[in-house]
Design an enzyme around this catalytic site. Structure first.
Site, PDB file in Angstrom:
ATOM      1  N   ARG A 141       0.279   3.608  -6.350  1.00 40.91           N
ATOM      2  CA  ARG A 141       1.058   3.006  -5.284  1.00 40.91           C
ATOM      3  C   ARG A 141       1.813   4.103  -4.534  1.00 40.91           C
ATOM      4  O   ARG A 141       2.255   5.099  -5.121  1.00 40.91           O
ATOM      5  CB  ARG A 141       2.047   2.029  -5.914  1.00 40.91           C
ATOM      6  CG  ARG A 141       2.925   1.236  -4.956  1.00 40.91           C
ATOM      7  CD  ARG A 141       2.136   0.210  -4.232  1.00 40.91           C
ATOM      8  NE  ARG A 141       2.985  -0.811  -3.606  1.00 40.91           N
ATOM      9  CZ  ARG A 141       2.686  -1.426  -2.484  1.00 40.91           C
ATOM     10  NH1 ARG A 141       1.565  -1.129  -1.838  1.00 40.91           N
ATOM     11  NH2 ARG A 141       3.466  -2.360  -1.991  1.00 40.91           N
TER      12      ARG A 141
ATOM     13  N   THR B 143      -5.802  -6.052   2.803  1.00 41.43           N
ATOM     14  CA  THR B 143      -5.945  -5.236   1.605  1.00 41.43           C
ATOM     15  C   THR B 143      -7.443  -5.238   1.313  1.00 41.43           C
ATOM     16  O   THR B 143      -8.203  -5.867   2.034  1.00 41.43           O
ATOM     17  CB  THR B 143      -5.141  -5.874   0.446  1.00 41.43           C
ATOM     18  OG1 THR B 143      -3.883  -6.307   0.947  1.00 41.43           O
ATOM     19  CG2 THR B 143      -4.904  -4.920  -0.694  1.00 41.43           C
TER      20      THR B 143
ATOM     21  N   THR C   9      -4.883  -0.572  -0.583  1.00 36.79           N
ATOM     22  CA  THR C   9      -4.380  -1.086   0.689  1.00 36.79           C
ATOM     23  C   THR C   9      -3.689  -0.032   1.545  1.00 36.79           C
ATOM     24  O   THR C   9      -3.218   0.988   1.047  1.00 36.79           O
ATOM     25  CB  THR C   9      -3.371  -2.232   0.420  1.00 36.79           C
ATOM     26  OG1 THR C   9      -2.982  -2.841   1.640  1.00 36.79           O
ATOM     27  CG2 THR C   9      -2.148  -1.720  -0.317  1.00 36.79           C
TER      28      THR C   9
ATOM     29  N   ASP D 253       7.069  -3.007   2.355  1.00 38.10           N
ATOM     30  CA  ASP D 253       7.027  -3.793   1.120  1.00 38.10           C
ATOM     31  C   ASP D 253       8.292  -3.647   0.288  1.00 38.10           C
ATOM     32  O   ASP D 253       8.460  -4.339  -0.716  1.00 38.10           O
ATOM     33  CB  ASP D 253       5.802  -3.411   0.281  1.00 38.10           C
ATOM     34  CG  ASP D 253       4.567  -4.216   0.692  1.00 38.10           C
ATOM     35  OD1 ASP D 253       4.694  -5.084   1.571  1.00 38.10           O
ATOM     36  OD2 ASP D 253       3.493  -3.968   0.131  1.00 38.10           O
TER      37      ASP D 253
ATOM     38  N   SER E 215       1.911  -7.021  -4.300  1.00 32.73           N
ATOM     39  CA  SER E 215       1.286  -8.275  -4.745  1.00 32.73           C
ATOM     40  C   SER E 215      -0.108  -8.061  -5.307  1.00 32.73           C
ATOM     41  O   SER E 215      -0.735  -9.012  -5.787  1.00 32.73           O
ATOM     42  CB  SER E 215       1.195  -9.255  -3.567  1.00 32.73           C
ATOM     43  OG  SER E 215       2.473  -9.644  -3.129  1.00 32.73           O
TER      44      SER E 215
END
Length: 561
Positions: free
Chosen positions: A99, A373, A391, A415, A445
């Site tokens: 991430r 995504t 994503t 986000d 998510s």
């Protein structure tokens, strides 16, 4: 082997090396072969090509991600991030969290104006919206599970970028729809903007991206996080209000985390832990819905939908309050998925009427935005499984293309909770747990998931869709495990989604009207949407037959080793 194939002959060109003819394969049943399911047929074929070279599921899923960065630039990426859930054929389970993270100069109130009002345009568009990309670091972290060297894994993507490929009608429409955004957020002209509209069959050649991929091929992760590419990325930041520095890029690290595992009706669900909210939401929703014995009902029937929506409502209220980067907050996962907590959460459920969202949280008006995504599901002939969701956040991320390097940058900073209580572009409300801090990972998510039966992969599943991702994966599991439906029906049946706020239940246009009508009588409010997610699913039955299905909502496609 059973196949449902849609042939696409998009472009006639004299240079056979260019990728102008390909098939979209929606469904395959096969034994003793590896399969790859992704959002684009050329990306799936890249993964299958690597399997044929002797690679395993992790080689294939990495090759597919590189290829998606070329052929699916609205979401496939090297300028974003993702999550990988893996289960090896020896039973080993692992996750890789690549991430994006907040730059060192990021601050809690960086998107607030002088009056304290949130400016979500800054968190969603342009250079200030960009988090430090994690994808390339994630691909190299995956390498220790692979069989092939990275220079071979990346080659199919280099070929696609250098030689070019014919775009589909959906891709042409997408590029045309973003033309003004591309022009607004890029200081110089970019190849994605033409003088005439894009159309199906147009050839897309990306020489700059090919050179960037070659640097990675030659220099490894340093070919992205240091040297020429890093310099170009930081130069792009300086063209506007971007804050990513060379130090930020050099210091980026992946996180390998213990998978979130839980039992669901005799199967072992292996999914992503925080900072993915998806795995935790999935555990909460499945466990709450199980209190009402869902298997008694039918897919999309009134009682089944009501049970599932109410589980979604309660789980998403918890998302806003408790969930964030576990390196920065107290991780309450074990408490939030405990039977004691979930039973207390479920006490207010009634078949008589909808539970008002005000009973589980403070109501705040929500905006509606789209999402993009992409997901990849892979299993190889030896039983290794990989589920990856990756994503840029919104379509083409921040809309900023790195000049000279040819790739789009994410807009993942949105986000975070831009301001506690203010919803992000997908309508998700966040609190202090997901506030902005330097080096922190924003809540996600994405819900890549593998289900095991008797210790072996039974289902590999995931989808794009922002906050609709966990609910789509939830429905997929219920369809197969509870309703005993096959993969094709599960993937392509009309979907629904609820997320606490807004109060409405989103349903696809072909959702059963009788269910809508009966639930409206119980005070549920509905809105119709074109589609929810694009699920990529693999199910392996007791005879070891692999049933792979690519979602019919897009150009998604299956490829076989």
């Amino acid at each position: 082997m059973k196949k449902l194939i849609i042939s696409i002959i998009l472009f006639s060109h004299s240079i056979s090396a260019q990728y102008t003819n390909f098939n979209i394969v929606k469904e395959v049943k096969v034994k003793n072969k590896g399969v790859v399911v992704s959002a684009h047929p050329l990306a799936s074929e890249a993964g299958a090509q690597v399997l044929k070279m002797g690679g395993n599921a992790y080689d294939a899923v990495t090759a597919t991600q590189y290829a998606l960065a070329v052929v699916y630039p609205q979401a496939g990426n090297i300028g974003g991030g993702g999550f990988l859930v893996g289960v090896k054929n020896n039973g080993e389970k692992f996750t890789i969290d690549y991430r994006e993270t907040a730059p060192k100069k990021a601050s809690r109130d960086m998107y607030l104006d002088k009056n304290g009002k949130a400016n979500t345009d800054l968190s969603q568009n342009g250079r200030l919206a960009v988090g430090i990309p994690g994808s390339i670091a994630g691909f190299f972290a995956t390498l220790k599970y692979c069989k092939l060297p990275m220079d071979k894994i990346i080659q199919p993507a280099i070929d696609l970028a250098e030689k070019g490929f014919a775009i589909t009608n959906k891709e042409a429409d997408m590029l045309n729809s973003q033309r003004e955004h591309f022009q607004k957020h890029n200081k110089s002209s970019i190849l994605f903007v033409k003088n005439t509209p894009w159309k199906a069959g147009d050839l897309l050649i990306q020489k700059e991206l090919a050179e960037t991929l070659k640097l990675i091929q030659k220099l490894g992760a340093k070919g992205f996080y240091e040297g020429k590419t890093a310099d170009l990325l930081v130069a792009e930041m300086k063209k506007g209000n971007g804050i990513i520095t060379l130090e930020d890029l050099k210091n980026y690290k992946v996180a390998e985390r213990k998978a979130l595992e839980f039992d669901y009706k005799g199967s072992n669900v292996v999914t992503m832990p925080l900072p993915s909210s998806g795995g935790l939401l999935l555990a909460q929703m499945l466990r709450m819905a199980a209190f009402e014995n869902l298997e008694k009902y039918q897919q999309n029937s009134t009682p089944a939908v009501q049970i599932m929506v109410e589980a979604e409502r309660r789980a998403y209220a918890d998302r806003a309050e408790y969930m964030g980067d576990p390196d920065f907050i107290q991780d309450k996962t074990s408490y939030l998925i405990s039977d004691e907590y979930l039973k207390s959460r479920w006490k207010s459920f009634s078949f008589d009427k909808a539970t008002p969202s005000s009973e589980v949280g403070k109501i705040i008006k929500q905006p509606k935005e789209s999402t993009e995504t992409t997901h990849i599901s892979v299993i190889d002939k030896d039983g290794n499984a990989a589920s990856v969701t990756t994503t840029l956040n919104g379509y083409y991320g921040s809309k900023v293309l790195v000049t000279g390097a040819g790739f789009f940058l994410n807009n993942e900073m949105d986000d975070f909770s831009v301001k506690p209580g203010v919803p992000n572009m997908f309508g998700a409300v966040g609190g202090e747990a997901n506030s902005i801090q330097p080096n922190k990972r924003m809540l996600s998510s994405m819900t890549p998931t593998i289900i095991l039966k008797n210790g072996k992969p039974y289902m590999v599943v995931g989808t794009p869709g922002g906050t609709t991702i966990p609910t789509s994966v939830y429905q997929s599991i219920v369809d197969v495990v509870d309703f005993k439906l096959d993969a094709n029906i599960s993937v392509n049946a009309p979907k629904f989604h609820h997320q606490w706020l807004p109060e409405t239940v989103s349903v696809e246009n072909n959702f059963p009207e009788s269910t809508i009508s009966e639930l409206k009588a119980k005070n549920y409010v509905f809105e119709k949407v074109k589609y929810i997610g694009k699920t990529e699913m693999i199910v392996i039955d007791d005879t070891n037959t692999i049933h792979a299905v690519a979602d019919g909502r897009g150009d998604d496609s299956v490829a076989v080793e």
